[in-house]
Design an enzyme around this catalytic site. Structure first.
Site, PDB file in Angstrom:
ATOM      1  N   TRP A  20      46.354  34.497  30.156  1.00 14.06           N
ATOM      2  CA  TRP A  20      46.881  35.672  30.550  1.00 14.06           C
ATOM      3  C   TRP A  20      47.313  35.562  32.050  1.00 14.06           C
ATOM      4  O   TRP A  20      46.678  34.909  32.767  1.00 14.06           O
ATOM      5  CB  TRP A  20      45.626  36.578  30.695  1.00 14.06           C
ATOM      6  CG  TRP A  20      46.137  37.853  31.324  1.00 14.06           C
ATOM      7  CD1 TRP A  20      45.393  38.396  32.395  1.00 14.06           C
ATOM      8  CD2 TRP A  20      46.837  39.167  30.809  1.00 14.06           C
ATOM      9  NE1 TRP A  20      46.044  39.614  32.742  1.00 14.06           N
ATOM     10  CE2 TRP A  20      46.667  40.300  31.856  1.00 14.06           C
ATOM     11  CE3 TRP A  20      47.133  39.546  29.453  1.00 14.06           C
ATOM     12  CZ2 TRP A  20      47.194  41.415  31.690  1.00 14.06           C
ATOM     13  CZ3 TRP A  20      47.743  40.846  29.233  1.00 14.06           C
ATOM     14  CH2 TRP A  20      47.842  41.562  30.398  1.00 14.06           C
ATOM     15  N   ASN A  22      48.600  38.571  35.469  1.00 11.76           N
ATOM     16  CA  ASN A  22      49.161  39.724  35.656  1.00 11.76           C
ATOM     17  C   ASN A  22      49.833  39.562  37.188  1.00 11.76           C
ATOM     18  O   ASN A  22      50.698  38.937  37.308  1.00 11.76           O
ATOM     19  CB  ASN A  22      48.298  40.899  35.470  1.00 11.76           C
ATOM     20  CG  ASN A  22      46.774  41.038  36.035  1.00 11.76           C
ATOM     21  OD1 ASN A  22      46.028  39.984  35.536  1.00 11.76           O
ATOM     22  ND2 ASN A  22      46.608  41.721  37.031  1.00 11.76           N
ATOM     23  N   ASP A  23      49.381  40.274  38.074  1.00  9.36           N
ATOM     24  CA  ASP A  23      50.240  40.343  39.546  1.00  9.36           C
ATOM     25  C   ASP A  23      50.355  38.993  39.867  1.00  9.36           C
ATOM     26  O   ASP A  23      49.526  38.130  40.111  1.00  9.36           O
ATOM     27  CB  ASP A  23      49.174  41.157  40.538  1.00  9.36           C
ATOM     28  CG  ASP A  23      48.359  42.636  39.985  1.00  9.36           C
ATOM     29  OD1 ASP A  23      48.814  42.835  39.021  1.00  9.36           O
ATOM     30  OD2 ASP A  23      47.730  42.812  40.834  1.00  9.36           O
ATOM     31  N   GLN A  39      47.312  36.495  39.340  1.00  8.87           N
ATOM     32  CA  GLN A  39      46.206  36.908  38.626  1.00  8.87           C
ATOM     33  C   GLN A  39      46.249  36.050  37.096  1.00  8.87           C
ATOM     34  O   GLN A  39      47.074  36.418  36.314  1.00  8.87           O
ATOM     35  CB  GLN A  39      46.132  38.449  38.250  1.00  8.87           C
ATOM     36  CG  GLN A  39      45.859  39.221  39.530  1.00  8.87           C
ATOM     37  CD  GLN A  39      44.428  39.152  40.000  1.00  8.87           C
ATOM     38  OE1 GLN A  39      43.626  39.797  39.460  1.00  8.87           O
ATOM     39  NE2 GLN A  39      44.139  38.150  40.913  1.00  8.87           N
ATOM     40  N   TRP A  47      43.337  40.276  29.636  1.00  7.56           N
ATOM     41  CA  TRP A  47      42.715  40.096  31.017  1.00  7.56           C
ATOM     42  C   TRP A  47      41.234  39.679  31.269  1.00  7.56           C
ATOM     43  O   TRP A  47      40.522  40.029  30.174  1.00  7.56           O
ATOM     44  CB  TRP A  47      42.941  41.768  31.615  1.00  7.56           C
ATOM     45  CG  TRP A  47      42.745  41.743  32.952  1.00  7.56           C
ATOM     46  CD1 TRP A  47      43.462  41.771  33.916  1.00  7.56           C
ATOM     47  CD2 TRP A  47      41.408  42.179  33.518  1.00  7.56           C
ATOM     48  NE1 TRP A  47      42.890  41.868  35.104  1.00  7.56           N
ATOM     49  CE2 TRP A  47      41.632  42.237  34.962  1.00  7.56           C
ATOM     50  CE3 TRP A  47      40.434  42.466  33.075  1.00  7.56           C
ATOM     51  CZ2 TRP A  47      40.556  42.409  35.731  1.00  7.56           C
ATOM     52  CZ3 TRP A  47      38.974  42.711  33.906  1.00  7.56           C
ATOM     53  CH2 TRP A  47      39.204  42.799  35.090  1.00  7.56           C
ATOM     54  N   SER A  80      43.811  40.794  43.363  1.00  4.04           N
ATOM     55  CA  SER A  80      45.064  40.436  44.009  1.00  4.04           C
ATOM     56  C   SER A  80      44.801  40.361  45.413  1.00  4.04           C
ATOM     57  O   SER A  80      43.971  40.886  46.132  1.00  4.04           O
ATOM     58  CB  SER A  80      46.025  41.529  43.745  1.00  4.04           C
ATOM     59  OG  SER A  80      46.557  41.141  42.232  1.00  4.04           O
ATOM     60  N   ARG A 147      41.053  47.457  47.128  1.00  7.73           N
ATOM     61  CA  ARG A 147      41.563  46.015  46.740  1.00  7.73           C
ATOM     62  C   ARG A 147      43.066  45.838  47.384  1.00  7.73           C
ATOM     63  O   ARG A 147      43.694  46.787  48.019  1.00  7.73           O
ATOM     64  CB  ARG A 147      41.560  45.871  45.137  1.00  7.73           C
ATOM     65  CG  ARG A 147      42.123  46.855  44.469  1.00  7.73           C
ATOM     66  CD  ARG A 147      41.814  46.605  42.986  1.00  7.73           C
ATOM     67  NE  ARG A 147      42.608  47.552  42.099  1.00  7.73           N
ATOM     68  CZ  ARG A 147      42.121  48.614  41.907  1.00  7.73           C
ATOM     69  NH1 ARG A 147      40.819  49.167  42.080  1.00  7.73           N
ATOM     70  NH2 ARG A 147      42.871  49.367  40.839  1.00  7.73           N
ATOM     71  N   ASP A 148      43.474  44.730  46.974  1.00  4.49           N
ATOM     72  CA  ASP A 148      44.895  44.119  47.090  1.00  4.49           C
ATOM     73  C   ASP A 148      45.218  44.205  48.497  1.00  4.49           C
ATOM     74  O   ASP A 148      46.381  44.765  48.955  1.00  4.49           O
ATOM     75  CB  ASP A 148      45.751  45.105  46.199  1.00  4.49           C
ATOM     76  CG  ASP A 148      45.296  45.221  44.757  1.00  4.49           C
ATOM     77  OD1 ASP A 148      44.517  44.290  44.347  1.00  4.49           O
ATOM     78  OD2 ASP A 148      45.517  46.203  44.027  1.00  4.49           O
ATOM     79  N   GLU A 195      47.113  51.326  44.256  1.00  3.56           N
ATOM     80  CA  GLU A 195      47.059  49.727  44.509  1.00  3.56           C
ATOM     81  C   GLU A 195      48.054  48.880  44.670  1.00  3.56           C
ATOM     82  O   GLU A 195      49.209  49.451  44.637  1.00  3.56           O
ATOM     83  CB  GLU A 195      46.356  49.197  42.850  1.00  3.56           C
ATOM     84  CG  GLU A 195      47.099  49.683  41.648  1.00  3.56           C
ATOM     85  CD  GLU A 195      46.386  49.105  40.307  1.00  3.56           C
ATOM     86  OE1 GLU A 195      44.977  48.936  40.324  1.00  3.56           O
ATOM     87  OE2 GLU A 195      47.092  48.815  39.507  1.00  3.56           O
TER      88      GLU A 195
HETATM   89  C1  FRU Z   1      46.947  45.552  39.342  1.00  2.00           C
HETATM   90  C2  FRU Z   1      45.543  45.071  39.665  1.00  2.00           C
HETATM   91  C3  FRU Z   1      44.905  45.099  40.973  1.00  2.00           C
HETATM   92  C4  FRU Z   1      43.832  44.091  40.956  1.00  2.00           C
HETATM   93  C5  FRU Z   1      44.213  43.030  39.600  1.00  2.00           C
HETATM   94  C6  FRU Z   1      43.176  42.728  38.997  1.00  2.00           C
HETATM   95  O1  FRU Z   1      47.474  45.093  38.200  1.00  2.00           O
HETATM   96  O2  FRU Z   1      44.615  46.040  38.888  1.00  2.00           O
HETATM   97  O3  FRU Z   1      44.677  46.244  41.706  1.00  2.00           O
HETATM   98  O4  FRU Z   1      43.789  43.353  41.936  1.00  2.00           O
HETATM   99  O5  FRU Z   1      45.119  43.992  39.061  1.00  2.00           O
HETATM  100  O6  FRU Z   1      43.634  41.666  38.124  1.00  2.00           O
END
Ligand code: FRU
Length: 442
Positions: A20, A22-23, A39, A47, A80, A147-148, A195
Site C-alpha cells: 500500500w 498513501n501520502d 507512506q 493501510w 507523513s 501531525r504532518d 491534515e
Molecule cells: C493523510 C494521513 C496523514 C498521516 C498519514 C498516515 O492521508 O492521514 O495525516 O500522516 O496519512 O498514513
C-alpha cells in the site's frame, strides 16, 4: 520483483512495487535527484505499518524504487512529513561542508504524537534517527494525533519554518535556527483545515515584482496570502485546487530553484488483485495567475512528460459533426490528449474514454467527469482541455490548468470504447493531438 505489467499497474504514475501507499512525503531535490518518499505499508495492500518508502528519479517522471527509508520504532509508526537540504549545516549533522545533510521531519505516531527528525549523509540512501527519534516538537496538547510537519528554509528571516497540523481547523507555525529546537511562532485558524499542510511562495505570473504565499490542507483547499516568517495572513480563500474524486495530501518539492512541482496521493483508487495498492498523481507545476476573479493557482503536468511521448495521432483543424468519431481506433492504455476547440455553435461535447464520460457544456461552463463537476469558463466558445489517461486514472486540465480534476477508475477489461462527439451542432476543432505515453518503468 515486478514486471510493472500487471493489468491495473499504471504506466506513467508512480506505484510501489508491492504494498500500500498513501501520502507523498519528504519531497526534495538534491544533486540531480528527485526524492519521493511515501507512506508505505511494506507488508500488505491495506493501510498499516506506516513506513517511509522511497523512490528516486532524475526527471520527475521515471522512477526507481529504493529500500524503505524510515521504519517504525518505539511502538510508533512513521507518519507523513517533509524533507529539506541543510545547506548551511545548521543542524550540524554533516561532518564537513562537502556533503549536505538531507533532513526529514516526520510524525512519530505513538500517542500522543510528536514530531521527530532523521537525517541522511549519503544523498538519501540511508537514514539515521536524530536523538534516537525523540520528539523535537512535543505534542502541543491540542490533539493527540497532531501531525504532518512541513519544513522549509525561509531566506528573508534566515530561519527554518515548520507548519504543523495541530487540530481540526488549526495549523501551527514554528521557527528554528538548527532544525532541532523549535519555537512557537503563530497559529492559523480556519474551520476547514484538516491534515497535511503545505506552504510555499509563488511569483505572480507576468507581474514583477509580485508574489504570494499559498497554504493548503490535505483536501487541497488553499488560501492565498502573505507569510512574514512568523504568521500567515490570508488574502483570499479557501479555494479549491482540484475538483476530481481522488486528489489528496499533495506536497511540493523542496529545494527546486526554478519551479514549484506538486504530487498527490490519488486516494482510494481500486486495484483488485494487484500486489500493490494506490497511485500518485502525475507531477504538476503550479503557477499563480491573475484572472478576472482574482489570483488563482494553475496546475499543469510537468514538461518532462514529453520524455514519455511515443507515437502521435494528430488531426488538423476540422469541424466535428454528428456521426464522426475522431477517437475511433485508440487502444492505448496511456496517453496525453490535447484538445482546443471553438464550441460556439455546438452543444455539449463528450469524450468517452474506456467508456467513462468527460462532458463539457459550453452554455453552462461546466465540465463533468467520473461523477465530479467543475466550473470551466469558455471564452466565446473557446475551450482548451488536456487529458492524461492511464490505466486506472484520468487527469483533466482545463484552460491551461485553471481547473484540474484528478480521478481514478477501473477500466472494463478489453474496453475500446473511445469516442469524441458533440451532443448537438458542430464543433470547430483547432487541435486534437494524442501522444501515446511509454511506460515510466525501465
Ligand atoms: C493523510 C494521513 C496523514 C498521516 C498519514 C498516515 O492521508 O492521514 O495525516 O500522516 O496519512 O498514513
Amino acid at each position: 520483483m515486478t514486471s510493472y505489467k500487471e493489468p491495473y499497474r499504471p504506466r506513467c504514475h508512480f506505484t510501489s512495487v508491492t504494498g500500500w501507499l498513501n501520502d507523498p512525503n519528504g519531497l526534495v531535490f538534491y544533486k540531480g535527484e528527485y526524492h519521493l518518499f511515501f507512506q508505505h505499508n511494506p507488508k500488505g495492500t491495506e493501510w498499516g505499518n506506516m513506513t517511509w518508502g522511497h523512490a528516486l528519479s532524475a526527471d520527475l517522471v521515471q522512477w526507481h524504487q529504493l529500500p524503505d527509508a524510515i521504519e517504525p520504532y518505539g511502538g510508533g509508526m512513521i507518519y507523513s512529513g517533509s524533507a529539506a537540504v541543510d545547506h548551511n549545516n545548521s543542524a550540524g549533522f554533516a561532518p564537513d561542508r562537502g556533503e549536505h545533510a538531507l533532513v526529514a521531519c516526520f510524525t512519530h505516531a505513538h500517542k500522543p504524537y510528536g514530531q521527530a527528525l532523521a537525517f541522511s549523509l549519503d544523498r538519501g540512501r540511508t537514514w539515521i534517527l536524530h536523538d534516537h527519534g525523540r520528539h523535537v516538537v512535543p505534542n502541543q496538547g491540542l490533539d493527540e494525533c497532531e501531525r504532518d510537519p512541513k519544513i522549509f528554509w525561509h531566506e528573508p528571516s534566515r530561519k527554518w519554518i515548520m507548519v504543523l497540523w495541530v487540530k481540526k481547523g488549526t495549523v501551527r507555525f514554528f521557527k528554528s535556527n538548527d532544525l532541532k529546537a523549535w519555537q512557537y511562532a503563530s497559529d492559523f485558524l480556519t474551520e476547514y483545515f484538516y491534515e497535511c499542510p503545505d506552504i510555499f511562495e509563488l511569483p505572480i505570473a507576468a507581474e514583477t515584482p509580485g508574489s504570494r504565499w499559498i497554504l493548503h490542507d490535505a483536501a487541497f483547499n488553499y488560501w492565498i496570502g502573505f507569510f512574514d516568517g512568523n504568521a500567515f495572513r490570508a488574502e483570499t480563500g479557501p479555494l479549491r485546487g482540484d475538483f476530481g474524486a481522488n486528489f489528496y495530501a499533495a506536497q511540493t518539492w523542496n529545494n527546486m530553484a526554478d519551479r514549484r512541482v506538486q504530487i498527490a496521493w490519488m486516494r482510494n483508487g481500486k486495484y483488485p488483485g494487484m500486489p500493490f495498492s494506490q497511485q500518485m498523481s502525475f507531477p504538476c507545476a503550479l503557477t499563480l495567475l491573475r484572472s478576472a476573479a482574482g489570483l488563482r493557482l494553475h496546475r499543469q503536468p510537468v514538461e518532462e512528460i514529453k520524455l514519455l511521448y511515443d507515437t502521435l495521432s494528430y488531426h488538423d483543424s476540422f469541424t466535428l459533426k454528428p456521426g464522426m468519431n475522431p477517437l475511433a481506433g485508440i487502444e492505448e492504455s496511456a496517453f496525453d490528449l490535447h484538445f482546443e476547440a471553438d464550441l460556439s455553435s455546438a452543444g455539449a461535447i463528450v469524450f468517452r474514454i474506456y467508456g467513462r464520460e468527460i462532458r463539457y457544456a459550453p452554455g453552462q461552463h461546466v465540465i463533468s467527469a467520473l461523477g465530479q463537476a467543475a466550473r470551466l469558463t469558455s471564452d466565446n466558445g473557446l475551450i482548451k482541455l488536456r487529458i492524461i489517461v492511464d490505466r486506472t486514472s484520468i487527469e483533466i486540465f482545463g484552460n491551461e490548468g485553471a481547473v484540474s480534476m484528478s480521478s481514478c477508475f477501473i477500466p472494463d477489461s478489453g474496453s475500446t470504447d473511445f469516442k469524441l462527439y458533440t451532443e448537438s451542432g458542430n464543433a470547430v476543432i483547432k487541435d486534437l493531438s494524442i501522444h501515446r505515453l511509454n511506460s515510466i518503468w525501465q
